[in-house]
Design a protein around this motif. Structure first.
Motif, PDB file in Angstrom:
ATOM      1  N   LEU A 205       0.856  -1.186   0.000  1.00 13.86           N
ATOM      2  CA  LEU A 205       0.000   0.000   0.000  1.00 13.86           C
ATOM      3  C   LEU A 205       0.889   1.232   0.000  1.00 13.86           C
ATOM      4  O   LEU A 205       1.806   1.344   0.805  1.00 13.86           O
ATOM      5  N   GLY A 206       0.630   2.132  -0.915  1.00 13.32           N
ATOM      6  CA  GLY A 206       1.379   3.380  -0.946  1.00 13.32           C
ATOM      7  C   GLY A 206       2.684   3.274  -1.708  1.00 13.32           C
ATOM      8  O   GLY A 206       2.991   2.263  -2.332  1.00 13.32           O
ATOM      9  N   ASN A 207       3.449   4.329  -1.668  1.00 12.51           N
ATOM     10  CA  ASN A 207       4.699   4.523  -2.394  1.00 12.51           C
ATOM     11  C   ASN A 207       4.386   4.754  -3.870  1.00 12.51           C
ATOM     12  O   ASN A 207       4.424   5.884  -4.315  1.00 12.51           O
ATOM     13  N   VAL A 208       4.080   3.710  -4.656  1.00 12.23           N
ATOM     14  CA  VAL A 208       3.615   3.898  -6.029  1.00 12.23           C
ATOM     15  C   VAL A 208       2.464   2.939  -6.314  1.00 12.23           C
ATOM     16  O   VAL A 208       2.405   1.854  -5.750  1.00 12.23           O
ATOM     17  N   TRP A 209       1.553   3.371  -7.175  1.00  3.76           N
ATOM     18  CA  TRP A 209       0.551   2.466  -7.718  1.00  3.76           C
ATOM     19  C   TRP A 209       1.305   1.446  -8.555  1.00  3.76           C
ATOM     20  O   TRP A 209       2.252   1.801  -9.250  1.00  3.76           O
ATOM     21  N   GLU A 210       0.903   0.184  -8.486  1.00  2.00           N
ATOM     22  CA  GLU A 210       1.624  -0.874  -9.184  1.00  2.00           C
ATOM     23  C   GLU A 210       0.832  -1.422 -10.358  1.00  2.00           C
ATOM     24  O   GLU A 210      -0.335  -1.790 -10.216  1.00  2.00           O
ATOM     25  N   MET A 211       1.504  -1.479 -11.522  1.00  2.00           N
ATOM     26  CA  MET A 211       0.872  -2.034 -12.717  1.00  2.00           C
ATOM     27  C   MET A 211       0.633  -3.525 -12.512  1.00  2.00           C
ATOM     28  O   MET A 211       1.464  -4.214 -11.932  1.00  2.00           O
ATOM     29  N   CYS A 212      -0.509  -3.988 -13.000  1.00  2.00           N
ATOM     30  CA  CYS A 212      -0.817  -5.418 -12.961  1.00  2.00           C
ATOM     31  C   CYS A 212      -1.050  -5.915 -14.381  1.00  2.00           C
ATOM     32  O   CYS A 212      -1.502  -5.171 -15.249  1.00  2.00           O
ATOM     33  N   ASN A 213      -0.750  -7.165 -14.595  1.00  2.00           N
ATOM     34  CA  ASN A 213      -0.960  -7.781 -15.896  1.00  2.00           C
ATOM     35  C   ASN A 213      -2.394  -8.283 -15.934  1.00  2.00           C
ATOM     36  O   ASN A 213      -2.716  -9.302 -15.339  1.00  2.00           O
ATOM     37  N   SER A 214      -3.242  -7.543 -16.610  1.00  2.00           N
ATOM     38  CA  SER A 214      -4.650  -7.914 -16.674  1.00  2.00           C
ATOM     39  C   SER A 214      -5.160  -7.716 -18.090  1.00  2.00           C
ATOM     40  O   SER A 214      -4.607  -6.954 -18.864  1.00  2.00           O
ATOM     41  N   LYS A 215      -6.227  -8.410 -18.391  1.00  2.00           N
ATOM     42  CA  LYS A 215      -6.852  -8.250 -19.710  1.00  2.00           C
ATOM     43  C   LYS A 215      -7.533  -6.893 -19.758  1.00  2.00           C
ATOM     44  O   LYS A 215      -8.091  -6.437 -18.767  1.00  2.00           O
ATOM     45  N   PRO A 216      -7.496  -6.226 -20.917  1.00  2.00           N
ATOM     46  CA  PRO A 216      -8.198  -4.953 -21.035  1.00  2.00           C
ATOM     47  C   PRO A 216      -9.692  -5.138 -20.775  1.00  2.00           C
ATOM     48  O   PRO A 216     -10.245  -6.207 -21.002  1.00  2.00           O
ATOM     49  N   ASP A 217     -10.302  -4.109 -20.279  1.00  2.00           N
ATOM     50  CA  ASP A 217     -11.744  -4.091 -20.076  1.00  2.00           C
ATOM     51  C   ASP A 217     -12.401  -4.373 -21.428  1.00  2.00           C
ATOM     52  O   ASP A 217     -12.159  -3.669 -22.403  1.00  2.00           O
ATOM     53  N   SER A 218     -13.230  -5.417 -21.517  1.00  2.00           N
ATOM     54  CA  SER A 218     -13.786  -5.835 -22.812  1.00  2.00           C
ATOM     55  C   SER A 218     -14.588  -4.730 -23.489  1.00  2.00           C
ATOM     56  O   SER A 218     -14.589  -4.618 -24.704  1.00  2.00           O
ATOM     57  N   ALA A 219     -15.246  -3.888 -22.724  1.00  2.00           N
ATOM     58  CA  ALA A 219     -16.032  -2.807 -23.324  1.00  2.00           C
ATOM     59  C   ALA A 219     -15.140  -1.735 -23.933  1.00  2.00           C
ATOM     60  O   ALA A 219     -15.542  -1.012 -24.826  1.00  2.00           O
ATOM     61  N   ASN A 220     -13.912  -1.639 -23.432  1.00  2.00           N
ATOM     62  CA  ASN A 220     -12.998  -0.599 -23.900  1.00  2.00           C
ATOM     63  C   ASN A 220     -11.681  -1.179 -24.387  1.00  2.00           C
ATOM     64  O   ASN A 220     -10.643  -0.539 -24.277  1.00  2.00           O
ATOM     65  N   SER A 221     -11.700  -2.392 -24.928  1.00  2.00           N
ATOM     66  CA  SER A 221     -10.456  -3.073 -25.291  1.00  2.00           C
ATOM     67  C   SER A 221      -9.630  -2.282 -26.299  1.00  2.00           C
ATOM     68  O   SER A 221      -8.412  -2.355 -26.294  1.00  2.00           O
ATOM     69  N   HIS A 222     -10.290  -1.503 -27.145  1.00  2.00           N
ATOM     70  CA  HIS A 222      -9.564  -0.706 -28.132  1.00  2.00           C
ATOM     71  C   HIS A 222      -8.782   0.438 -27.482  1.00  2.00           C
ATOM     72  O   HIS A 222      -7.871   0.984 -28.064  1.00  2.00           O
ATOM     73  N   LEU A 223      -9.136   0.794 -26.247  1.00  2.00           N
ATOM     74  CA  LEU A 223      -8.466   1.903 -25.566  1.00  2.00           C
ATOM     75  C   LEU A 223      -7.217   1.455 -24.807  1.00  2.00           C
ATOM     76  O   LEU A 223      -6.447   2.280 -24.356  1.00  2.00           O
ATOM     77  N   ARG A 224      -7.041   0.151 -24.646  1.00  2.00           N
ATOM     78  CA  ARG A 224      -5.861  -0.416 -23.992  1.00  2.00           C
ATOM     79  C   ARG A 224      -5.645   0.112 -22.585  1.00  2.00           C
ATOM     80  O   ARG A 224      -4.630   0.733 -22.286  1.00  2.00           O
ATOM     81  N   PHE A 225      -6.596  -0.134 -21.722  1.00  2.00           N
ATOM     82  CA  PHE A 225      -6.461   0.248 -20.334  1.00  2.00           C
ATOM     83  C   PHE A 225      -5.787  -0.863 -19.548  1.00  2.00           C
ATOM     84  O   PHE A 225      -5.924  -2.033 -19.868  1.00  2.00           O
ATOM     85  N   ILE A 226      -5.053  -0.476 -18.535  1.00  2.00           N
ATOM     86  CA  ILE A 226      -4.448  -1.446 -17.627  1.00  2.00           C
ATOM     87  C   ILE A 226      -4.939  -1.157 -16.216  1.00  2.00           C
ATOM     88  O   ILE A 226      -5.471  -0.081 -15.945  1.00  2.00           O
ATOM     89  N   ARG A 227      -4.763  -2.112 -15.347  1.00  2.00           N
ATOM     90  CA  ARG A 227      -5.146  -1.953 -13.943  1.00  2.00           C
ATOM     91  C   ARG A 227      -3.898  -1.653 -13.123  1.00  2.00           C
ATOM     92  O   ARG A 227      -2.833  -2.220 -13.363  1.00  2.00           O
ATOM     93  N   ILE A 228      -4.061  -0.759 -12.161  1.00  2.00           N
ATOM     94  CA  ILE A 228      -3.009  -0.494 -11.197  1.00  2.00           C
ATOM     95  C   ILE A 228      -3.596  -0.669  -9.806  1.00  2.00           C
ATOM     96  O   ILE A 228      -4.790  -0.451  -9.593  1.00  2.00           O
ATOM     97  N   ARG A 229      -2.763  -1.089  -8.869  1.00  2.00           N
ATOM     98  CA  ARG A 229      -3.231  -1.344  -7.504  1.00  2.00           C
ATOM     99  C   ARG A 229      -2.269  -0.761  -6.484  1.00  2.00           C
ATOM    100  O   ARG A 229      -1.100  -0.563  -6.756  1.00  2.00           O
ATOM    101  N   GLY A 230      -2.791  -0.507  -5.295  1.00  2.00           N
ATOM    102  CA  GLY A 230      -1.960  -0.236  -4.143  1.00  2.00           C
ATOM    103  C   GLY A 230      -1.885   1.174  -3.605  1.00  2.00           C
ATOM    104  O   GLY A 230      -1.522   1.362  -2.469  1.00  2.00           O
ATOM    105  N   ALA A 231      -2.168   2.184  -4.377  1.00  2.00           N
ATOM    106  CA  ALA A 231      -2.100   3.596  -3.975  1.00  2.00           C
ATOM    107  C   ALA A 231      -0.684   4.141  -4.083  1.00  2.00           C
ATOM    108  O   ALA A 231       0.286   3.383  -4.075  1.00  2.00           O
TER     109      ALA A 231
END
Length: 142
Positions: A74-100
């Motif tokens: 928790l904290g310091n940096v948000w951490e990138m996670c390897n996740s599939k793009p949101d299917s509704a917005n797959s063309h936008l290439r969003f990624i998930r980050i966690r932790g704050a």
């Protein structure tokens, strides 16, 4: 201090190079793996947040690690996670980050901190942690 202000592709280039050098299989953790490490580890609300960070990253491992030995969930940096793009917005290439991150206020941190962002966006509060695939050796003798 963690690496921050790095894009998704730059993180993957680093991981690919690390894999080549070491012969191991490092990768970004999935969002589920990140969450499991946080929950199984008894992650507390301790972390480098707006209230105690001085609005900058801190060296990893100063705050006591969680119950399974992982620091700075928790904290310091948000951490990138390897996740599939949101299917509704797959063309936008969003990624998930966690932790704050270090500029996140403690009052804005939930039990399951997660955000989405464009995979090529860089930000001073976004970084990554790596996971290693461990292949269990099987005993083929009978």
């Amino acid at each position: 201090c963690p690496v921050e202000n790095i894009s998704w592709s730059e993180a993957f280039m680093f991981i690919d190079k690390l894999n080549t050098i070491t012969g191991k299989n490092y990768r970004l953790p999935t969002t589920d793996e990140w969450l499991l490490a946080s929950l199984k580890g008894g992650s507390s609300n301790e972390g480098w947040l707006k209230e105690n960070s001085g609005l900058r990253t801190k060296p990893v491992g100063i705050i006591k690690p969680n119950d399974i030995g992982i620091s700075d969930m928790l904290g310091n940096v948000w951490e990138m996670c390897n996740s599939k793009p949101d299917s509704a917005n797959s063309h936008l290439r969003f990624i998930r980050i966690r932790g704050a991150g270090f500029a996140t206020s403690k009052q804005n941190v939930s039990a399951y901190p997660e955000k989405s962002l464009s995979q090529e966006r860089r930000h001073y509060e976004i970084g990554f942690r790596i996971a290693e695939d461990l292949i269990a050796e099987s005993n083929s003798t009978k």
